[in-house]
Structure formats: structure tokens, C-alpha cells
Design a protein around this motif. Structure first.
Motif, PDB file in Angstrom:
ATOM      1  N   ARG A 130     -11.880 -13.498   1.434  1.00  0.00           N
ATOM      2  CA  ARG A 130     -12.421 -11.944   1.208  1.00  0.00           C
ATOM      3  C   ARG A 130     -14.149 -11.861   1.393  1.00  0.00           C
ATOM      4  O   ARG A 130     -14.532 -11.015   2.204  1.00  0.00           O
ATOM      5  N   ALA A 133     -14.567 -12.344   5.189  1.00  0.00           N
ATOM      6  CA  ALA A 133     -14.284 -11.256   5.910  1.00  0.00           C
ATOM      7  C   ALA A 133     -15.059  -9.997   5.930  1.00  0.00           C
ATOM      8  O   ALA A 133     -15.575  -9.253   6.451  1.00  0.00           O
ATOM      9  N   GLU A 134     -15.622  -9.879   4.469  1.00  0.00           N
ATOM     10  CA  GLU A 134     -16.358  -8.738   4.103  1.00  0.00           C
ATOM     11  C   GLU A 134     -17.826  -8.779   4.726  1.00  0.00           C
ATOM     12  O   GLU A 134     -18.454  -7.941   4.667  1.00  0.00           O
ATOM     13  N   PRO A 137     -17.434  -7.038   8.750  1.00  0.00           N
ATOM     14  CA  PRO A 137     -16.388  -6.263   8.723  1.00  0.00           C
ATOM     15  C   PRO A 137     -15.948  -5.684  10.252  1.00  0.00           C
ATOM     16  O   PRO A 137     -14.990  -5.056  10.418  1.00  0.00           O
ATOM     17  N   CYS A 162      -9.376  -6.208   2.474  1.00  0.00           N
ATOM     18  CA  CYS A 162      -9.789  -6.323   4.078  1.00  0.00           C
ATOM     19  C   CYS A 162      -9.219  -6.040   5.071  1.00  0.00           C
ATOM     20  O   CYS A 162      -8.420  -6.671   5.562  1.00  0.00           O
ATOM     21  N   ASN A 164      -9.813  -5.738   8.249  1.00  0.00           N
ATOM     22  CA  ASN A 164     -10.144  -6.842   9.320  1.00  0.00           C
ATOM     23  C   ASN A 164      -9.638  -7.973   9.345  1.00  0.00           C
ATOM     24  O   ASN A 164      -9.288  -8.736  10.394  1.00  0.00           O
TER      25      ASN A 164
END
Length: 303
Positions: A130, A133-134, A137, A162, A164
Motif C-alpha cells: 500500500r 502504490a500510494e 497513484p 489502492c 492502481n
């Protein structure tokens, strides 16, 4: 323009996801000239998804500077001819920095290597992915899953945070477990990539995968594309004919716990005069008595 988020990236995962080798020069450095030539050979052969800094690229044997060089060279050589899925990993700050570097280069996606920490909790796995991924974005994110203990619900949890996170490189060697995991996580939510390459592609496609990774593609792009076309058309007998052609090559790569996974690919490329056979520890050069067998296999495939 498609209304499906990350449509281009999702399409690129539902394909042959090539893992290029990282060739080394005689002095042990990354041979950028040979690297570019091998990338052009893939692109000219019809490959349009490239994963710099994957395991076949000896990700864990490269320095941080070399990993950046590999990513930069791949993006530059590919231009608009391929979608780039850049491998990232190691400690969290390093992985985030690598993800942002890939974004700044213009890569469309990142693949997050399975954490190699000896104490991986399921909750911690979510937290690790996470955070990466954050941090990016705008990029598609693909976890590389090798842990057979992770439940599908944890991947669904990550995706809930997330949007994405669009695909999964699934590399647990168990087709039944894959079928269950994909359905527990959300079969239609992700693009499922058979992460153990051509040997597992037919069985994983039958359970829902639509793409597969490949190291063999470095040697014979046309063979990997034959597998792709057979699987896309649902022609499993044709796919298994390709499987039979590559069986021995992949058995050599998988032997001794995949000790020679990269070595066999580089040996085949060396036999074709495309790069040196050198690999870095903890990999090893192929024993002399196996080199001729690899060369004979490579010679029998289309250039």
C-alpha cells in the motif's frame, strides 16, 4: 479514450510479459550496448511489455545505480514501442524511490517484488504494498506474489485502498491454489499474469490468467508468441505443442531449485552470439557438460 482505468496497462499485462536479462561486460559492469541490442531484438520480435529489473534481470545482484541504469536504458530504448513494468523492491524507502524513478522516466507500471524479509505478516504485506502504490497513484501496480500463505482476501484489501493495483504476477507453483486465490481476491478485478512463465501458462490460463511472464522470450520471441496465440484462442492442444518444444529448456532452468534459471537463458544467448554468459553470485556459470545441450536447444528455435 477508454473509460476503463489503466486500460493500456491492463492490456499490456494480458500478453507476453518479457523479463529481459541484464548482460555484463568482461569487466563485470552492465553492458549497456548489449542490453540495448537485446531489447531491440525483443521489440523487433513483436514483444510489447518489458520488465526491467525482474528476477531474470538479476534484480537482487544489481547495485542501486545499476538498477536505475537498467530502467533508464529500457525506457529509452523502448520509446513508444512497449509498455514498461519496472521492478522495484527491497526496503520500503528504496522501493518507493525506485517507483518514483520509474514514474519520472515514463514507465507505465511497477512490479513490486515479493518481500524477502524472513518475517512477513499478511497485514505487513498489505502495508508494504500500500505504501508503494500510494506513492505513485498514476502508475499501474503489480504485486509479484510468491507466498502461498497469503489469502486472497488480503489482496482484495490492498485493492480496496489502492485502485492502481491492477494486476498480479502469481508465482506460486500450484494451479489449484491459483484458481482459488484469484476468485477469493476478485477474478475480474485484476489482470492475472502466470508468473512462472510458459511451463505454467496453459494450466493458469485455464483458471483465469490472461498473461504470462517469460525469460525464454529473450532467446526466442517467436516461440513465446506462439504460446500466447494458442492460449488467446483457447487452443490448449496447440499450447501444449509449444510446451513440449520448450520443456527441456525450462527443466534445465528449474533444476536444483531454479539455481540455473538465469544462467540457462544467458548460456543460450551466448551460444547465439548475443551476449556474454556471465552471471553474478549467487547464480553460477553453467557447467561445461550442460552448455552444448542448451546451445542445441536454442539453435533449433526460430531466431
Amino acid at each position: 479514450m477508454s473509460s476503463v482505468p489503466f486500460a493500456t496497462q491492463r492490456a499490456a499485462l494480458a500478453d507476453v510479459v518479457a523479463i529481459p536479462v541484464t548482460p555484463f561486460a568482461a569487466d563485470g559492469s552492465v553492458d549497456t550496448g548489449a542490453h540495448r541490442a537485446l531489447l531491440r531484438r525483443l521489440l523487433d520480435g513483436g514483444i510489447s511489455t518489458l520488465t526491467p529489473n525482474g528476477n531474470t534481470g538479476e534484480f537482487y545482484a544489481l547495485t542501486p545505480e545499476e538498477r536505475r541504469l537498467v530502467a533508464e536504458t529500457t525506457v529509452d530504448e523502448a520509446g513508444d514501442r512497449a509498455t514498461i513494468l519496472a521492478g522495484v523492491g527491497h526496503d520500503l524507502p528504496t522501493a518507493i524511490a525506485s517507483a518514483r524513478h520509474a514514474r519520472d522516466l515514463g514507465a507505465g507500471m511497477i512490479m513490486i517484488h515479493q518481500p524477502v524479509h524472513p518475517y512477513v505478516s499478511a497485514a505487513g504485506w498489505v502495508d508494504y504494498h500500500r505504501a508503494i502504490a500510494e506513492a505513485v497513484p498514476g502508475l499501474g501496480v503489480v504485486p509479484y506474489l510468491r507466498d502461498d500463505r497469503l489469502p486472497g482476501a488480503r489482496l482484495a484489501e490492498l485493492a480496496g485502498h489502492c485502485p492502481n493495483v491492477i494486476g498480479v504476477k502469481y508465482a506460486v507453483p500450484d494451479a489449484t491454489r491459483f484458481a482459488a486465490f484469484a476468485r477469493d481476491a476478485g477474478l475480474d478485478r485484476f489482470v492475472w499474469v502466470a508468473g512462472l512463465a510458459e511451463p505454467y501458462a496453459p494450466s493458469y490460463f485455464s483458471a483465469g490468467a490472461t498473461g504470462f511472464t517469460s525469460g525464454l522470450v529473450n532467446v526466442a520471441p517467436a516461440v513465446s508468441l506462439d504460446m500466447r496465440e494458442a492460449l488467446r484462442s483457447g487452443d490448449y492442444p496447440a499450447a501444449m505443442k509449444v510446451w513440449e518444444r520448450i520443456r527441456r529448456f525450462e527443466e534445465l532452468r528449474a533444476a536444483r531449485g531454479s539455481a540455473d534459471n538465469v544462467t540457462v537463458v544467458k548460456e543460450a544467448l551466448a551460444s547465439l552470439g548475443l551476449c556474454r554468459r556471465d552471471v553474478r553470485p549467487p547464480s553460477r556459470p553453467l557447467p561445461e557438460d550442460e552448455r552444448a545441450e542448451v546451445a542445441a536447444i536454442a539453435a533449433g528455435w526460430p531466431a
